[in-house]
Write an enzyme that holds these catalytic residues in place. Sequence first.
Site, PDB file in Angstrom:
ATOM      1  N   ARG A 100      11.425   1.306  39.124  1.00 15.14           N
ATOM      2  CA  ARG A 100      11.986   0.005  39.525  1.00 15.14           C
ATOM      3  C   ARG A 100      12.382  -0.712  38.248  1.00 15.14           C
ATOM      4  NH1 ARG A 100       9.932  -4.097  44.135  1.00 15.14           N
ATOM      5  NH2 ARG A 100      10.971  -2.443  45.307  1.00 15.14           N
ATOM      6  N   HIS A 127      19.230  -0.530  46.197  1.00  9.67           N
ATOM      7  CA  HIS A 127      17.849  -0.293  46.651  1.00  9.67           C
ATOM      8  C   HIS A 127      17.901   0.860  47.663  1.00  9.67           C
ATOM      9  CE1 HIS A 127      13.739  -0.783  47.407  1.00  9.67           C
ATOM     10  NE2 HIS A 127      13.695  -1.940  48.032  1.00  9.67           N
ATOM     11  N   ASP A 222      18.181 -10.942  53.531  1.00  6.86           N
ATOM     12  CA  ASP A 222      17.307 -10.720  52.373  1.00  6.86           C
ATOM     13  C   ASP A 222      17.205 -12.059  51.638  1.00  6.86           C
ATOM     14  OD1 ASP A 222      15.830  -9.575  50.312  1.00  6.86           O
ATOM     15  OD2 ASP A 222      17.549  -8.611  49.346  1.00  6.86           O
ATOM     16  N   CYS A 262      14.247  -6.657  54.529  1.00  6.60           N
ATOM     17  CA  CYS A 262      13.516  -5.671  53.712  1.00  6.60           C
ATOM     18  C   CYS A 262      12.157  -6.200  53.270  1.00  6.60           C
ATOM     19  CB  CYS A 262      14.356  -5.266  52.512  1.00  6.60           C
ATOM     20  SG  CYS A 262      14.821  -6.650  51.462  1.00  6.60           S
ATOM     21  N   ARG A 290       8.662   2.480  55.652  1.00  3.19           N
ATOM     22  CA  ARG A 290       8.782   2.815  54.228  1.00  3.19           C
ATOM     23  C   ARG A 290       7.881   4.009  53.906  1.00  3.19           C
ATOM     24  NH1 ARG A 290      10.802  -0.747  50.498  1.00  3.19           N
ATOM     25  NH2 ARG A 290      10.714   1.152  49.256  1.00  3.19           N
TER      26      ARG A 290
END
Length: 307
Positions: A100, A127, A222, A262, A290
């Site tokens: 990340r 992402h 988001d 998300c 996820r």
Amino acid sequence: MGKDILSVRDMQQDFEKIIDLAIDLKKERYRRYPEADNKTLAMIFEKPSTRTRVSFQVAMDQLGGHSIVLNPSDMQLGRGETIEDTARVLSSFVDVIAYRAFKHHNMVTLARNSTVPVINALDDIEHPVQMLADFMTIKEVKGKLSGLKLVYVGDGNNVTNSLLYACAILGINMIASTPQDFGPDPTIFMMAKEMAREKNAVLTISHDPANDMNGADVIYTDVWVSMGEEDRKERKERYFEGFQVNRQLIARARKDYMFLHCLPAHRGLEVSEEIIDGPNSYVFQQAENRLHTEKALLLWLLRNKNI
Ligand code: CP
Ligand code: NVA
């Protein structure tokens, strides 16, 4: 080198196959896979994470492998060791690296200098791993993907860019409904639009969220201020008036619309409490997915990338 997952496009051929694998893995959460035996995933997080970090770690453990989480400030990276040297060294210890990063440029440098696959666990441009969970959730709820209409409302950011690619690959019509100066990356938009044409899907950028909702199957939002942009918070948020997903805004969506985010969410900013906690919200199923999709992605990499 074809080994890395830096963009949704790197999964283009097998995107729906990975989702279907995740749907299968979800049925047998604790089954171990010999492909993961003795394999190690290292994760480097330059920014905070709850979902990505925990889901990847649990995913690798449940598959039967190992995982380690690295914080750059505890590594020699934080004292000036180069990304190039870090990549070479880590590649000699571990089998997959998830990263990340603040800058996409650093993501590419790490991938170029690693001999093992590098997974983009979010950067300023994309992402990609989030997309697997998002579209798995849509497939679970709607039973199909192609032909749906997804409306993204809010800031044109890394998630929006990845959504454009994912919708293009899956044949989903998408409107990115953002304030005038906060659209998605124009180059990504053009490329995704071109890809979508092959699937007879239409991608649009618009600035009229209430109208854009017309017939929406999926409504996605988001945060307005992404990680690393905190110093722009005050200046930025005032442009987003009228872009909160609330009951009034979504009036024209289909009755059976799905709401996705998300996460992490800021209730009262990009989405009202009533919508995120309402009956059409699938954000926690999306978050759980996820785990299943990180497992599917890791297994797919272990099987297909010669690890
Ligand atoms: N959605 C997502 O990537 O969450 P985290 O920042 O908690 O990993
Ligand atoms: N756009 C957000 C996504 C968080 C998962 C960010 O980059 O902070």
